[in-house]
Write a protein that holds these residues in place. Structure first.
Motif, mmCIF file in Angstrom:
data_model
loop_
_atom_site.group_PDB
_atom_site.id
_atom_site.type_symbol
_atom_site.label_atom_id
_atom_site.label_comp_id
_atom_site.label_asym_id
_atom_site.label_seq_id
_atom_site.Cartn_x
_atom_site.Cartn_y
_atom_site.Cartn_z
ATOM 1 N N SER A 245 0.819 -1.213 0.000
ATOM 2 C CA SER A 245 0.000 0.000 0.000
ATOM 3 C C SER A 245 0.856 1.267 0.000
ATOM 4 O O SER A 245 0.338 2.363 0.187
ATOM 5 C CB SER A 245 -0.914 0.004 1.233
ATOM 6 N N TRP A 246 2.170 1.137 -0.200
ATOM 7 C CA TRP A 246 3.043 2.307 -0.175
ATOM 8 C C TRP A 246 4.083 2.228 -1.277
ATOM 9 O O TRP A 246 4.370 1.157 -1.813
ATOM 10 C CB TRP A 246 3.750 2.433 1.175
ATOM 11 N N LYS B 111 1.231 5.615 10.040
ATOM 12 C CA LYS B 111 2.363 4.805 9.587
ATOM 13 C C LYS B 111 3.687 5.400 10.074
ATOM 14 O O LYS B 111 3.842 6.618 10.158
ATOM 15 C CB LYS B 111 2.397 4.716 8.062
ATOM 16 N N GLU B 112 4.623 4.503 10.374
ATOM 17 C CA GLU B 112 5.982 4.926 10.713
ATOM 18 C C GLU B 112 6.914 4.503 9.588
ATOM 19 O O GLU B 112 6.924 3.347 9.175
ATOM 20 C CB GLU B 112 6.450 4.300 12.026
ATOM 21 N N ILE B 113 7.706 5.448 9.097
ATOM 22 C CA ILE B 113 8.650 5.206 8.004
ATOM 23 C C ILE B 113 10.058 5.395 8.558
ATOM 24 O O ILE B 113 10.355 6.401 9.198
ATOM 25 C CB ILE B 113 8.420 6.194 6.843
ATOM 26 N N THR B 114 10.920 4.432 8.306
ATOM 27 C CA THR B 114 12.303 4.528 8.758
ATOM 28 C C THR B 114 13.232 4.241 7.592
ATOM 29 O O THR B 114 13.061 3.255 6.877
ATOM 30 C CB THR B 114 12.600 3.519 9.889
ATOM 31 N N VAL B 115 14.189 5.123 7.391
ATOM 32 C CA VAL B 115 15.189 4.950 6.347
ATOM 33 C C VAL B 115 16.533 4.722 7.017
ATOM 34 O O VAL B 115 16.963 5.514 7.869
ATOM 35 C CB VAL B 115 15.265 6.192 5.426
ATOM 36 N N VAL B 116 17.202 3.638 6.658
ATOM 37 C CA VAL B 116 18.489 3.282 7.241
ATOM 38 C C VAL B 116 19.476 2.987 6.110
ATOM 39 O O VAL B 116 19.166 2.196 5.215
ATOM 40 C CB VAL B 116 18.389 2.035 8.149
ATOM 41 N N GLY B 117 20.646 3.625 6.147
ATOM 42 C CA GLY B 117 21.618 3.313 5.111
ATOM 43 C C GLY B 117 22.818 4.225 5.088
ATOM 44 O O GLY B 117 22.985 5.104 5.942
ATOM 45 N N ASP B 118 23.659 4.023 4.067
ATOM 46 C CA ASP B 118 24.908 4.770 3.911
ATOM 47 C C ASP B 118 24.665 6.015 3.071
ATOM 48 O O ASP B 118 25.219 6.168 1.967
ATOM 49 C CB ASP B 118 25.958 3.869 3.246
ATOM 50 N N ILE B 119 23.835 6.912 3.593
ATOM 51 C CA ILE B 119 23.492 8.146 2.899
ATOM 52 C C ILE B 119 23.453 9.291 3.906
ATOM 53 O O ILE B 119 23.267 9.069 5.100
ATOM 54 C CB ILE B 119 22.118 8.026 2.197
ATOM 55 N N PRO B 120 23.625 10.531 3.449
ATOM 56 C CA PRO B 120 23.575 11.677 4.363
ATOM 57 C C PRO B 120 22.192 11.827 4.994
ATOM 58 O O PRO B 120 21.181 11.426 4.407
ATOM 59 C CB PRO B 120 23.902 12.861 3.446
ATOM 60 N N PRO B 121 22.116 12.427 6.181
ATOM 61 C CA PRO B 121 20.823 12.627 6.867
ATOM 62 C C PRO B 121 19.800 13.387 6.021
ATOM 63 O O PRO B 121 18.615 13.062 6.043
ATOM 64 C CB PRO B 121 21.215 13.423 8.115
ATOM 65 N N GLU B 122 20.242 14.409 5.283
ATOM 66 C CA GLU B 122 19.313 15.194 4.473
ATOM 67 C C GLU B 122 18.664 14.333 3.396
ATOM 68 O O GLU B 122 17.465 14.468 3.099
ATOM 69 C CB GLU B 122 20.041 16.384 3.826
ATOM 70 N N THR B 123 19.445 13.436 2.813
ATOM 71 C CA THR B 123 18.919 12.543 1.777
ATOM 72 C C THR B 123 17.937 11.550 2.378
ATOM 73 O O THR B 123 16.869 11.285 1.813
ATOM 74 C CB THR B 123 20.071 11.790 1.087
ATOM 75 N N PHE C 76 1.176 6.710 0.489
ATOM 76 C CA PHE C 76 0.321 5.562 0.748
ATOM 77 C C PHE C 76 -0.922 5.654 -0.122
ATOM 78 O O PHE C 76 -1.446 6.742 -0.377
ATOM 79 C CB PHE C 76 -0.057 5.507 2.231
ATOM 80 N N ASN C 77 -1.358 4.492 -0.583
ATOM 81 C CA ASN C 77 -2.491 4.424 -1.484
ATOM 82 C C ASN C 77 -3.655 3.707 -0.814
ATOM 83 O O ASN C 77 -3.460 2.815 0.011
ATOM 84 C CB ASN C 77 -2.116 3.681 -2.768
#
Length: 338
Positions: free
Chosen positions: A220-221, A291-303, A313-314
């Motif tokens: 749904s997202w 909904k809770e969205i979490t982004v985790v990875g090797d990227i800058p905080p702004e990105t 969400f649809n």
């Protein structure tokens, strides 16, 4: 006035031509480095320097009758090894049973760009020659690998002039701060390494784990914005142990950096705009509705923040795109995460 204008245009054209030639030369050097790292028989002893740790490692590589062999050994703490024999990679880690998977990539702290697709990366990164230097006692060419869109980190690479092997790599953020370093202490290139590495063919390693077949799934997202060059991989759905919280996640990679997007129902533990950055790794959470969205990875905080806020969400369901080793294909993996 006309003469001055012509002179300025000529000078500008010369500067552009020089910059283009340097970029082409830097790309050629990285292509040569990539070829050397896959074809030579060599050993690299290096240290991985992070903010609060230093990890000594040794990496050996050999090509025996067209069959690639590689061995990474952690030199401190419990015994940890990663072994590659052709397209099979085996992992020996403390506290868990050794296992093998069918893969041409070693998930391990290898010097960056060792096996990267330079031609593909050149679409999203500029390669700039920075001059000569010295590393591990050898003359080296220094190359800067910088994103064209400014949405990810950069690398500074020291490439050995004799062997074309990478001897040092600095991960640099957009403010010029060095987040981590791979620095070679000593290295060797000779045929004896191939003789030594050929013994790996006789070592008894765990059998290859057979993964269940992937199935098409819908969600749904979807992520509304990602930096150019990042491609989606497997979409996973699982329940977190203990709290029985259903989570969907999808990983993205541009061949040099990775990040994952996690989506779950909002609950009492959800934090609005929570940000954690540790070295190269960023964790950014964002709450949208229920909904809770979490982004985790090797990227800058702004990105990471931009990606999290772009998730939409649809009311119905949408098919999530994913990439498999055979090409684009929607996949899923349902189960329980330990």
């Amino acid at each position: 006035m006309k003469i001055i204008l012509i002179s300025v245009l000529t000078l500008f054209s010369l500067i552009q031509s020089q910059a283009s030639a340097e970029e082409h030369s830097a790309e050629a050097l990285l292509l040569q480095m990539n070829q050397a790292s896959q074809q030579l028989n060599y050993e690299l002893s290096y240290i991985l320097i992070k903010k609060n740790s230093i990890e000594p490692l040794v990496f050996r590589h050999a090509s025996v009758s067209g069959h690639r062999l590689a061995h990474l050994v952690y030199l401190s703490g419990p015994v940890r090894e990663v072994i590659r024999r052709g397209e099979v990679v085996s992992y020996i880690e403390p506290g868990m049973e050794p296992f093998s998977i069918q893969s041409g990539q070693m998930i391990a702290p290898l010097i960056p760009l060792l096996n990267s697709d330079i031609k593909t990366l050149s679409q999203y990164y500029d390669f700039v020659l920075m001059g000569r230097s010295r590393e591990a006692g050898s003359a080296s060419q220094v190359v800067r690998v910088v994103p064209k869109d400014g949405t990810r980190y950069s690398y500074m690479l020291w490439v050995d002039e004799k062997s074309s092997l990478p001897l040092r790599a600095d991960l640099v953020d957009r403010d010029g701060e060095v987040l981590e370093q791979y620095r070679t202490v000593s290295y060797s290139v000779n045929e004896k390494i191939a003789e030594y590495m050929s013994r790996l063919n006789d070592v008894e390693l765990p059998g290859v784990i057979t993964l269940p077949e992937s199935k098409t799934t819908v969600s749904s997202w979807q992520v509304g914005w990602i930096p150019d060059g990042f491609k989606p991989h497997n979409l996973h759905r699982y329940k977190m142990l203990k709290i029985e919280k259903l989570v969907e996640s999808q990983m993205y990679s541009d061949g040099l950096f990775n990040f994952s997007v996690y989506v779950s129902e909002r609950d009492s533990t959800s934090l609005q705009g929570h940000l954690v950055r540790q070295g190269r790794r960023t964790l950014q959470s964002y709450v949208k509705g229920n909904k809770e969205i979490t982004v985790v990875g090797d990227i800058p905080p702004e990105t990471a923040k931009h990606i999290a806020q772009s998730v939409v969400f649809n009311s119905g369901t949408v098919k999530q795109k994913a990439l498999s080793s055979k090409g684009e294909q929607p996949v899923t993996d349902e189960g329980t995460q330990p």
